[in-house]
Write a protein that holds these residues in place. Structure first.
Motif, mmCIF file in Angstrom:
data_model
loop_
_atom_site.group_PDB
_atom_site.id
_atom_site.type_symbol
_atom_site.label_atom_id
_atom_site.label_comp_id
_atom_site.label_asym_id
_atom_site.label_seq_id
_atom_site.Cartn_x
_atom_site.Cartn_y
_atom_site.Cartn_z
ATOM 1 N N LEU A 94 42.564 104.211 -8.628
ATOM 2 C CA LEU A 94 43.700 103.332 -8.282
ATOM 3 C C LEU A 94 44.825 103.893 -7.657
ATOM 4 O O LEU A 94 45.293 105.109 -8.436
ATOM 5 N N VAL A 95 45.521 103.797 -6.801
ATOM 6 C CA VAL A 95 46.615 104.302 -6.237
ATOM 7 C C VAL A 95 47.938 103.722 -6.663
ATOM 8 O O VAL A 95 48.152 102.603 -6.571
ATOM 9 N N ASN B 106 54.937 99.522 -15.901
ATOM 10 C CA ASN B 106 55.751 99.612 -14.975
ATOM 11 C C ASN B 106 55.750 100.805 -14.164
ATOM 12 O O ASN B 106 56.706 101.366 -13.742
ATOM 13 N N GLY B 107 54.565 101.316 -14.226
ATOM 14 C CA GLY B 107 54.531 102.731 -13.492
ATOM 15 C C GLY B 107 54.840 103.882 -14.301
ATOM 16 O O GLY B 107 54.525 104.996 -13.986
ATOM 17 N N ILE C 209 51.025 99.137 -8.030
ATOM 18 C CA ILE C 209 49.671 99.341 -7.732
ATOM 19 C C ILE C 209 49.575 99.080 -6.200
ATOM 20 O O ILE C 209 49.900 97.975 -5.603
ATOM 21 N N ALA C 210 49.429 100.305 -5.425
ATOM 22 C CA ALA C 210 49.419 100.076 -4.143
ATOM 23 C C ALA C 210 48.005 99.959 -3.662
ATOM 24 O O ALA C 210 47.941 99.226 -2.569
ATOM 25 N N ALA C 211 46.833 100.152 -4.155
ATOM 26 C CA ALA C 211 45.628 100.073 -3.570
ATOM 27 C C ALA C 211 44.472 100.493 -4.750
ATOM 28 O O ALA C 211 44.742 101.103 -5.470
ATOM 29 N N GLY D 284 49.701 95.480 -5.333
ATOM 30 C CA GLY D 284 51.083 94.666 -5.477
ATOM 31 C C GLY D 284 51.651 94.358 -6.746
ATOM 32 O O GLY D 284 52.625 94.019 -7.036
ATOM 33 N N LYS D 285 50.894 94.268 -7.715
ATOM 34 C CA LYS D 285 51.085 94.242 -9.272
ATOM 35 C C LYS D 285 51.737 95.182 -9.635
ATOM 36 O O LYS D 285 51.648 96.419 -9.385
#
Length: 435
Positions: A26-27, A404-405, A33-35, A364-365
């Protein structure tokens, strides 16, 4: 420069697709989340990214606690083994009247958030008083929260009546507008504590503000008997007549429902917060969750407050919900593990209107996600990680939590919340409440 992190678990659960991916990364880019892609491809695309290796772990969306009274952690174990109305009228409400304040609510909410993060919960749908204190505790802790602004007819030290509760709610909504991790609902307590006129105002205001409504409904048989005596109809029929039943509503408990009521709730798009442990502890009954799900109702899972549970353990609620559904229906295939996980993640997110940002792992989330270490003795051998997450897991196996990262739990240790300080405040309140 964006901050890129590659999270590499053994298993990756996206939830909605019911996929369990292996060999994937997971990127995470900053708070998003980018990818999600094979690990080799991720390293090729982002060769300089930080890497978090989780070789024995399942990575999944954070759990969404769809019904909580967070500050009531400070009343954990205060009054046990009592019926709901005895518990409320003779113990909880008097204690709250004496002790609840901004300070109490802030400290209790932060204690609850610490417990929830350590157990894999990244978002809660709360309902209590002193709404600003709830919001401030969540912001200070980096926790995602929907603040339910309680509304009742009778006075408490917080407000003198329904109008005052509503004015305090509106002021608080304005104060925290724009906070990325904080949302608000109007939370009329229950049909037996709120008048028709107040429900009407709540509906109008929720429509104007574009926010949800959170309410206890059909929790006990006594509630239904009282409504029949006072209004001549069951609570749901009364609330339907007032216009409350819609996709804006999260109805907590919904234990006692007829076939016709289940069909009505499904038709109106009402969301249900199922609280299996609290329902059992207060002897409220057995919610017809299998029938609710079969009818197409979106059902999430909540813990209720620690005063009536007595812990905020969503993994324990998952297991209990799945087992109760099987025992009640007589069908061992009822509420399978995947569906239970969906209820506790995507189901809760949908109920809050936040499924565009949380509840699944998708590009995107928001990066609200948890890692669970399945190498422990109690989850060996592992034929199916989904099964273990629902039926075998202990919440202490949650190793990492991102909200949230932001990494909020690393190898089982809180990174932002200072646990000794939170525990000291809990002891302070214990001494005050015990007298």
């Amino acid at each position: 420069m964006p901050r890129i992190t590659l999270v590499q678990p053994r298993w990756l659960l996206q939830i909605e697709s019911r996929n369990v991916l292996t060999g994937h990364a997971l990127v995470m880019q900053d708070d998003r989340i980018a990818a999600i892609l094979p690990q080799a491809d991720a390293h090729t695309a982002w060769p300089d990214a930080a890497v978090v290796n989780l070789p024995d772990h399942a990575l999944m969306p954070g759990l969404v606690n769809l019904h909580a009274h967070s500050a009531m952690t400070l009343l954990r174990g205060y009054a046990d083994d009592l019926a709901l109305m005895t518990w409320l009228n003779e113990h909880i409400w008097p204690a709250e009247g004496k002790h609840v304040s901004d300070e109490f609510v802030y400290d209790g909410t932060q204690l609850a958030i610490a417990e929830m993060i350590r157990g894999g919960t990244t978002c809660a749908n709360d309902m209590y008083f002193h709404h600003g204190a709830v919001a401030r505790a969540a912001i200070a802790s980096g926790f995602r929260i929907m603040v339910g602004c309680s509304i009742l007819e009778f006075p408490t030290p917080y407000a003198s009546g329904a109008d005052a509760y509503i004015q305090k709610a509106l002021a608080c909504i304005d104060e925290f507008r724009g906070e990325p991790l904080v949302g608000f609902t109007l939370a009329p307590h229950a049909p037996y504590t709120v008048s028709d006129a107040t429900f009407g105002r709540v509906i109008t205001l929720a429509d104007e503000l574009g926010i949800g409504i959170h309410c206890h409904i059909h929790e006990t048989q006594d509630e239904i008997a009282g409504s029949l005596k006072e209004h001549g109809v069951r609570p749901l029929e009364r609330l339907a007549g007032l216009g409350l039943l819609s996709g804006q509503l999260v109805a907590a408990h919904m234990v006692h429902m007829t076939d016709a009521e289940i069909a009505l709730v499904a038709k109106r798009g009402v969301h249900i917060a199922h609280n299996p442990a609290s329902n059992l502890k207060l002897a409220s009954g057995f919610a017809r969750v299998t029938d609710q799900l079969t009818a197409g109702i979106n059902v999430g899972i909540g813990t209720d407050g620690a005063a009536s549970n007595n812990k905020l353990d969503m993994f324990a609620e998952l297991r209990l919900a799945a087992l109760l559904a099987k025992g009640q229906s007589g069908n061992p295939e009822a509420l399978p593990a995947w569906q239970a996980l969906e209820m506790a993640t995507l189901g809760g997110a949908r109920a809050l209107g936040w499924d565009d940002r949380i509840g699944t792992l998708e590009a995107g989330k928001a990066a609200d996600m948890i890692a669970v270490d399945l190498s422990a003795l109690g989850t060996q051998p592992c034929f199916d990680p989904v099964s273990h997450l629902v039926y075998a897991l202990d919440r202490q196996q949650v190793s990492h939590v991102w909200i949230n990262g932001e990494l909020q739990l690393a190898d089982g240790e809180l990174t932002r919340i200072k646990l000794p300080q939170v525990a000291a405040r809990a002891r302070h309140w214990q001494q005050r409440i015990a007298g």
